[in-house]
Design an enzyme around this catalytic site. Structure first.
Site: not given
Lengths: 568, 165
Positions: A50, A112-113, A162, A478
């Site tokens: 993502e 969940f999630q 949802k 760097m």
């Protein structure tokens, strides 16, 4: 007729004319993905993580000026997106991120999630919304696009539970929205602009310092006109490169921590400074006290009032869109016969040419080992200065900014504010999708590229023939440079051990890999790679391990206290 | 020099608006002495009063950053003009034996009201600016104070100065 929230979501994207949505499916967004499946106006680009979805949408937005769109699921989908969102926020990039959320009745029950996406993203978005009623969905998405693209742009997140995606309501996409609490000022105050004109014409040592705001405001044309009209020198931040042609004599190169000697000296010693769409960042002006120790009058044009007098006190603040204010400034300058103090300007230019003659960007061109600067210079030549160049973060980013001469805006795409390693490859995907015929190069390093390397798979799926320029010095360059200068050569954890064979890796993903070990092979390899129009080519350049980026303003030091290559 | 400022904010009465303001203060390291918020006569809008401390530059940034929040409709630094400030405090004190008369007298001196009476305690309601409330607490024997609760300051401009949409 009533339709579901999921269909409304996709219809809103269609109404906004969204070409690409970069995303990754998951439980909470299954109904939205089902609607994506049923249409073909909005093309979905399936990334492999993502973070890359948001970076790709970001790259698309930076190259096109349009709002980038990403779509992620709840929980880990949203948390993975956070780095990308913060990257866009720091650089003021217009984006809309749609995230799935657990069903409304489950919110707060550790489902969940489930994560508090609105809470987690709140400090790194311009605004965010949690949709609690399907009737609010369309207007919320409209608001998101409106807020993202207007004023000082930025990412806006819409969190969609949802159950909302299954609820039914009538669909009507509002043509416009007004928010009583959000009305950004776009027109600069005429009296302030008048003051600015007067101050500019009274200057003995005028200097113009521009930033990303010029590009965001599409004000490149106005900037060019103004600089020519005034005959003054100018510089740009890392974010503003390309807004003014870098090949023009009036451009002194980038300023800041790794800016040119002449740009930093001019910034420090000018008597009237016109700052345009820039924010006096710590990487730009170095030590604030040291910067303030020289007397100068500052005019600051910015659309965000909070950017003005934040780090440096400003004498003439002008709040407004850069394009509009510059238009007005030019109009007023053209209306007066006063051409300012031309004799003083001539003396100022003599001083600047003296600084410029230091040739602070020179490096060992006869080296037997590949110098990273040389690769960037050759890339510039081979692409005739006309490529879109993305980068990751570190030494390679600075060399890309220093040695690729951008003459057009939106060609240089990098993570300036947040400094996000892993940005370059996914951002390049977004650029290539927007401009399939253009040359798109990603300048990276062996450390940064591994932070989003999985996107080579996305590039295969969508036939994105990027050219990846891996400046491989086997160090986090760097970090190593700072450890050399400020930590007694103790290279703590900055060595990249156990590197993959990048050629084989590229081949494993179905691309072309090249390893280039000699300076004499650099140009040939680049030419060959760009001839392979339909192939992604991963070029692994084995570069000098201990090359450093110069000039350098060490942390805490003043702009005129640069270390030059010749000092060591 | 850091001075005390009282800032009034009109903002959309929406879930999460408060966390945007408090998050802004913590993220940017601004100080909050007190923060009060409640809906206004227009139920779609809340009014917040923030008491903060900072230099002129910091307070200017606070006002600008508050204005930048999408849900904020208007911001006013009340210190820019004369203003009135009030805070409400409830104090539960011991009120047994000779303390019972003493507490009543103290409450009267400070123009407080006893709003709850029990066998051994009084609850006193007191309104005023913060300094007055502090003075009341200092005037009491610390061992007599059982519990205090303060609302934090709310403020309004004097005269015709009005903060409204």
């Amino acid at each position: 007729m009533e339709i579901t929230g999921a269909e409304i979501t996709v219809r809103c994207l269609q109404e906004e004319g969204v070409e690409f949505a970069f995303g990754y499916p998951g439980g909470a967004v299954l109904y939205i993905y089902d609607e994506i499946f049923k249409q073909n106006k909005v093309k979905h680009v399936l990334v492999r993580h993502e973070q890359a979805a948001v970076h790709a949408a970001d790259g698309y937005a930076r190259a096109t000026g349009r709002v980038g769109v990403a779509l992620v699921t709840s929980g880990p989908g949203a948390t993975n997106a956070v780095t990308g969102i913060a990257t866009a926020y720091m650089d003021s990039i217009p984006m809309v991120i749609l995230s799935g959320q657990v069903p409304t009745p489950a919110i707060g029950l550790d489902a969940f999630q489930e994560v508090d996406t609105v809470g987690i993203t709140r400090p790194c978005v311009k605004h965010n919304f949690l949709v609690k009623d399907v009737k609010d969905l369309a207007v919320t998405i409209k608001k998101a696009f409106h807020i993202a693209a207007t004023g000082r742009p930025g990412p806006v997140l819409v969190d969609i539970p949802k159950d909302i995606t299954t609820h039914l309501t009538a669909f009507e996409y509002p043509k416009s929205v007004t928010l009583r609490s959000y009305n950004p000022v776009t027109v600069g105050h005429p009296m302030q602009i008048k003051k600015a004109v007067k101050l500019l014409l009274s200057a003995k040592r005028p200097f113009v310092y521009t930033g990303g705001g010029v590009i965001l405001s599409e004000a490149s044309g106005q900037l060019n006109k103004l600089i020519k009209l005034l005959g003054v020198p100018c510089t740009s931040t890392l974010m503003g490169l390309g807004a003014y042609p870098e090949t023009d004599r009036q451009f002194l190169g980038m300023l800041g921590m790794h800016g040119t000697y002449e740009a930093n000296m001019a910034m420090q010693h000018c008597d009237v400074l016109l700052a345009v769409g820039a924010r006096f960042d710590d990487r730009v002006i170095g030590n604030t006290e040291h910067f303030n120790s020289e007397k100068r009058q500052i005019i600051h044009i910015d659309i965000d009032p909070s950017s003005i007098s934040k780090r440096v006190k400003v004498d003439v603040p002008i709040v407004g869109s850069v394009a509009q204010v510059l238009d007005e400034l030019i109009k007023q300058l053209q209306a007066t016969k006063d051409r300012g103090d031309q004799a003083a300007l001539k003396t100022w230019w003599t001083q600047i040419e003296l600084w410029r003659s230091k040739d602070c960007m020179k490096y060992d061109r006869s080296s037997k080992i590949i110098k990273p600067q040389y690769v960037v210079e050759k890339l510039y030549e081979v692409t005739k200065g006309d490529a879109y160049v993305t980068s990751d973060v570190g030494q390679h980013q600075m060399w890309a900014a220093q040695y690729y001469k951008f003459d057009k805006p939106r060609r240089w795409i990098n993570s300036g504010g947040l400094g996000t390693m892993g940005f370059g490859l996914p951002a390049a995907m977004g650029v290539k999708l927007a401009f399939p015929k253009a040359n798109v190069a990603c300048i990276t390093g062996e450390a940064s590229i591994q932070m989003c390397i999985q996107e080579l798979s996305t590039c295969k799926q969508y036939h994105l023939p990027l050219k990846i320029i891996n400046l491989n010095n086997r160090y986090m360059g760097m970090v190593r440079q700072w450890q050399q200068f400020f930590h007694g050569n103790r290279y703590s954890e900055s060595y990249m051990d156990a590197l993959p064979d990048f050629v084989k890796l590229a081949e494993a993903y179905g691309h072309v890999g090249m390893r280039i070990e000699k300076p004499s092979d650099v140009e040939g390899a680049l030419k060959e790679a760009f001839k392979l129009k339909d192939q992604l080519v991963f070029m692994d350049f084995l570069t000098d391990q201990t090359e450093n980026v110069f000039p350098m303003v060490p942390g805490g030091k003043g702009l005129s206290e640069m270390i030059l290559a010749e000092d060591l | 020099m850091a001075t005390r400022h009282i800032i009034s904010v009109l903002l959309e009465n929406e879930a999460g608006a408060l966390s945007r303001v408090s998050g802004l203060f913590s993220a940017r390291g601004y100080n909050i002495e007190s923060l009060t918020v409640a809906p206004t006569e227009d139920a779609t809008m809340s009014r917040m009063t923030i008491v903060t401390r900072g230099t002129e530059e910091v307070v200017e940034q606070i006002v600008k950053q508050l204005n930048k929040l999408i849900e904020v409709v208007k911001v006013l630094d009340l210190n820019e003009g004369s203003h009135i400030e009030r805070e409400l405090m409830l104090v539960k004190v011991k009120a047994e034996g000779k303390l019972r008369e003493e507490m009543k007298r103290m409450s009267d001196i400070f123009r407080g009201r006893i709003i709850d009476v029990a066998d051994s305690t009084y609850t006193i309601e007191l309104t005023g600016n913060g300094v007055k409330l502090d003075a009341f607490l200092e005037a009491l024997d610390p061992s007599a104070i059982l519990e205090t609760v303060r609302t934090g300051a709310c403020g309004i401009g004097r005269g015709e100065r009005v903060l409204k949409v």
